[in-house]
Write a protein that holds these residues in place. Structure first.
Motif, short mmCIF file in Angstrom:
data_model
loop_
_atom_site.label_atom_id
_atom_site.label_comp_id
_atom_site.label_asym_id
_atom_site.label_seq_id
_atom_site.Cartn_x
_atom_site.Cartn_y
_atom_site.Cartn_z
N TYR A 1 0.81 -4.54 -4.07
CA TYR A 1 2.01 -3.71 -4.23
C TYR A 1 1.80 -2.73 -5.39
N GLU A 2 1.28 -3.27 -6.50
CA GLU A 2 1.01 -2.42 -7.67
C GLU A 2 0.04 -1.30 -7.32
N LYS A 3 -0.93 -1.64 -6.49
CA LYS A 3 -1.95 -0.67 -6.12
C LYS A 3 -1.48 0.32 -5.06
N GLY A 4 -0.27 0.14 -4.60
CA GLY A 4 0.24 1.04 -3.56
C GLY A 4 -0.29 0.71 -2.17
N LEU A 5 -0.78 -0.52 -1.99
CA LEU A 5 -1.32 -0.90 -0.69
C LEU A 5 -0.28 -1.63 0.17
N TYR B 1 3.83 -1.25 1.38
CA TYR B 1 5.03 -0.41 1.31
C TYR B 1 6.02 -0.84 2.38
N TRP C 1 7.78 -4.36 6.11
CA TRP C 1 6.71 -4.27 5.12
C TRP C 1 5.39 -4.02 5.83
N LYS D 1 -1.41 -1.25 3.88
CA LYS D 1 -1.99 0.07 4.16
C LYS D 1 -3.45 -0.06 4.61
#
Length: 841
Positions: A154-158, A160, A201, A204
């Motif tokens: 989540y932190e890494k933007g993977l 969403y 959810w 990515k």
RNA sequence: GCCGGAGUGGUGGAAUGGCAGACACAAGGGACUUAAAAUCCCUCGGCUGAAUAAGCCGUGCCGGUUCGAGUCCGGCCUCCGGCACCA
């Protein structure tokens, strides 16, 4: 109790497989024979079989899968590798929840009961697992760490969240990922999948599309070609261009399309857009076309996924009244909504070139839209009026302004460059692969560790508050929303940011998430962190992975993605998790896959009870090569059992004859051996060679086993005298020991027992795999097949050292050959050394 | 439609371009047994033949390359698997 009798003249000791198998299973457990550590001077070998879902009982597919894995693990140990061979449980999933609904038993209880039962079944198979590393993914110590990984992603933007149309199975009452929809149906329950607009959810996975595709190259050596192809197709890379078509009467708006055929740009005569296209309803608003477009769009949206993707369905559409401007010719181009355009791929809008695309051609014919030929095949002139289908092959550009005469493949490059220069479009790459939707509206899965705060929005659960445990006290009605959503105290929470009231996320993760990293967790199952970097580094990648082909794009793609993510998070050092993959075939009986409804199920417990685990394993490995489907056959099982009894009998008979005597005859030299002795001595070594190569090269276990059977047959032929010489006994002893060693990876229990009976103190599993003596294999005389014009006419026994010319002389003297030659002139001899001579006349 | 894989005895299956059918199942015969089971031994692709003499044919079909093709090449047929309005 035994179901057979041994010949009365020998056989004091019956083959009591039950006692033998239980004895050695306890021995291995007490000795911790299969316990793996990183402290070893030997090279590591990680052998992994796909872990099972604890459905209740193991089936023959499991037996085969695990027998194959166990042969590899045991063989590699004997070859001097430090082997890791773990086992665990893919323990989250719907059947547990369905059991709760139907029988009122809690999913946890149901699952752990099944695990206990199945573990016992696996133990009875004598599989060489390191049980100390056992994992159950439904254990908080596992899924809690998975939640940690989720937060890191989540932190890494993977990770969403997005609202979109998703695949919905109304039977399972949950969302499915694209990979989990097979022919428009749910992969698990086969009910029809519909579309539902939901907040979901996603992982990515598309961020890794290119790497997932490129790295398939690295797997070329170790993975089956068809799995690589299936993954390549699934990722579906296509290179093309995005082109902006200005909309007439709307100065700043464009219709963006994606095409792989820029060379046909001059042939565009209409545009088609998907019914879901976001701009289209806006553009028709207030026009005379509005109602007809609306009716059409609504009609298409109501159709099921299955109907919409039905290839035989007629191509239909409706004119929107909107026109675009052709960016090169400035012509006005009409825009249609069409039922065959997919919103999910490209931009959801297509430039239509009826002359060079079959779908567009059919559409144009139906609605009387012009056809414009812009690619001419060489040496032929196409006429749009007489064409009966689109021309989709290569050719030369025509009616394309300054690009005329170019080969269309070159024109793709030239026109693309021109478009980029004029800022009309740009080259882009598209993938069929979509992001992995992981939300499931069910109870028995890993809770997604997120809170929804009224003021702060979506807030991840702080690491210190993990794990988010599944509450035990839930009601399973099978109706309405997920049981978690109805659980007051689970849902109600405080926002860690502002301290205000928050609602806990009630979706759980797709169970494929657990299986995407379990292979790494096996290396450090007790670690407090998700993974222990040093241990993972030591063991990964998995050297040999074994499982069913059904996971070609599901589990195997997800695991590859996770490995890359874990690598980028610093947990892993490898790009690919599985170096070699073996996809074993199904177990078939009476021409169909074993299933309850077909009534052709063979129960492994029954089999083991009747014949023992060694027989069950032996038949699974002998009846077919691992990657092919295995046709189950009860008489065949009987045959495998008979073979083990033959081995048992012969060893016992040998021990009886040997008793008292203790001669140590050296077998260094073959001098003085009788022909029979030489034959067995050689067979012993040639069998070792064949079995080693069959296992090593391609896991041809079926031929390896048949080679051992040949050696046993040879032993039966050898042992005809009542009282053989001491040298004969030594040769026989060596042959029997060889049978036992070679058999041990396949049938470990009987092998251990016989090894002990033969007076060896070590466990046969600890013996180093022997080396064959190439010198022994040299024959004194070899048989040469003599052909005349390719037909076998005679055979000659010759010394291997005989020269070609001497052999030719001998051939011409041969009686049979002379008869066939009857004076004809020999043109030439073709020699295949040590095998064959072809005489050409 | 596209991409894979496979077609070999009654059956499961063997064969780095070099004896097609290893090994096993089923079937048949024999030995042992009062008998049966079990066990051991033998036969077992088809055709001609009294024959365990000899010969011919035979790896889905048609053709090619080669001294020689189940194997390599070209064209078909059938089956299985995957993908598929992917622009």
């Amino acid at each position: 109790m035994t179901l057979y009798n041994l010949p009365s003249f020998m056989a004091k000791v019956p083959y009591s497989f039950k006692e033998i198998e239980s004895k050695w299973q306890h021995f291995w457990e007490e000795e911790r024979s299969f316990h793996a550590t990183e402290k070893s001077t030997h090279p590591k070998f990680y052998c992994l079989v796909m872990f099972p879902y604890p459905s209740g009982r193991i089936h023959m597919g499991h037996v085969r899968n695990y027998a194959i894995g166990d042969v590899v693990a045991r063989y590699k140990r004997m070859k001097g590798f430090n082997v890791l061979h773990p086992m665990g449980w893919d323990a989250f999933g719907l059947p547990a929840e369905n059991a709760a609904i139907q029988h009122g038993v809690h999913p946890s209880e149901w699952t752990y009961d099944n695990i206990a039962f199945m573990k016992n079944q696996l133990k009875k198979m004598g599989l060489s697992y390191d049980w100390s590393r056992e994992i159950a993914t439904c254990d908080p110590s596992y899924y809690g760490l998975e939640q940690r990984l989720f937060l890191k992603m989540y932190e890494k933007g993977l990770v969403y969240k997005r609202r979109s149309f998703v695949n919905w199975c109304s039977d399972c009452e949950t969302v499915l990922a694209n990979e989990q929809v097979v022919d428009g149906r749910c992969w698990r329950c086969e009910s029809e999948v519909t579309q539902k607009d939901l907040e979901q959810w996603f992982f990515k996975i598309t961020a890794y599309a290119e790497e997932l595709l490129q790295d398939l190259e690295k797997l070329k050596e170790g993975w089956p070609e068809r799995v690589l192809t299936m993954q390549r197709n699934w990722i579906g890379k296509s290179m093309g261009a995005e082109i902006h078509f200005p909309v007439v009467g709307r100065s700043s708006e464009f219709l963006k399309i994606f095409t792989t055929r820029v060379d046909t740009l001059y042939g565009v005569t209409f545009m088609s857009v998907a019914p879901e296209h976001p701009q289209i309803l806006e553009w028709v608003k207030g026009t005379s076309q509005e109602s007809s477009v609306r009716v059409f769009v609504e009609k298409v949206l109501k159709e099921s996924q299955r109907d919409r993707t039905d290839l035989t369905r007629e191509k239909e559409g409706v004119f929107t009244g909107v026109y675009c401007v052709h960016p090169l010719t400035q012509e006005n181009i009409p825009v249609y909504v069409a039922n065959f355009v997919l919103m999910e791929y490209g931009t959801g809008a297509v430039m239509a070139v009826p002359a060079h695309d079959q779908r567009d051609f059919e559409f144009a014919k139906k609605y009387n839209i012009p056809v414009k030929v812009v690619i001419q095949p060489e040496g032929e002139i196409l006429d749009s009026k007489t064409m009966t289908q689109a021309y989709v092959e290569d050719g030369l550009q025509a009616h394309c302004g300054s690009f005329d005469g170019l080969k269309n493949q070159e024109a793709i490059l030239k026109i693309s460059e021109f478009l980029e220069e004029k800022k009309i479009g740009q080259r882009v790459v598209h993938y069929k692969l979509r992001d992995w939707g992981i939300s499931r509206q069910r109870y028995w899965g890993t809770p997604i560790p997120v809170l929804h705060c009224h003021t702060c929005g979506t807030v991840p659960v702080p690491e210190g508050d993990l794990p988010v445990l599944l509450p035990k006290d839930v009601k399973f009605t099978g109706m309405g929303a997920s049981p978690l959503a109805d659980h007051e105290s689970f849902v109600r929470a405080r926002c860690p940011k502002c301290g205000g009231p928050a609602r806990r996320e009630t979706d759980t993760m797709d169970t494929f998430v657990e299986s995407s990293w379990y292979f790494a967790r096996y290396t450090c199952p007790q670690c407090d962190e998700p993974l222990d970097v040093s241990k993972v580094k030591y063991w990964l990648p998995v050297d040999q992975y074994i499982g069913g082909i059904e996971h070609a794009v599901l589990h195997l793609l997800y695991s590859r993605f996770f490995s890359k993510v874990l690598r980028d998070l610093g947990f892993l050092k490898v790009d690919e998790p599985f170096s070699r993959l073996l996809t074993q075939g199904m177990v078939i009986k009476d021409g169909a896959k074993m299933s309850k409804s077909k009534g052709n199920v063979v129960d492994p417990d029954m089999l083991i009870d009747r014949y023992g685990a060694d027989t069950a394993r032996l038949f699974s490995l002998f009846a077919a090569p691992p990657e092919k489907d295995l046709d189950w056959n009860d008489e065949g099982v009987e045959g495998s059992f008979r073979f083990l009894k033959r081995v048992w009998t012969k060893v016992n008979e040998f021990l009886e004859k040997k008793s008292g005597e203790n001669s140590n005859v050296s077998l260094d030299s073959m001098e003085g051996m009788t022909d029979l002795e030489k034959k067995l001595y050689r067979k012993t070594h040639s069998t070792l060679k064949k079995v080693s190569q069959d296992i090593e090269d391609a896991y041809h276990f079926n031929t390896a086993i048949s080679a051992i059977m040949e050696l046993v047959n040879e032993i039966y032929h050898f042992d005809v005298e009542e009282k053989p010489s001491s040298r004969g006994m030594a040769i026989l002893s060596e042959a029997l020991k060889m049978v036992v060693i070679l058999l041990s990876p396949f049938c470990p229990h009987i092998s251990e027992e016989l090894w002990e009976m033969l007076g060896e103190s070590d466990s046969v599993g600890q013996v180093s795999w022997p080396h064959w003596n190439e010198k022994v294999l040299q024959e004194d005389s070899i048989e040469i097949v003599i052909q005349i014009n390719g037909k076998v006419r005679s055979r000659l026994q010759i010394a291997p050292t005989l020269s070609s010319s001497e052999l030719e002389k001998k051939i011409l003297e041969d009686e049979k050959i002379q008869k066939f030659l009857s004076g004809a002139r020999v043109k030439k001899f073709i020699h295949v050394p040590k095998k064959l001579v072809n005489v050409i006349v």
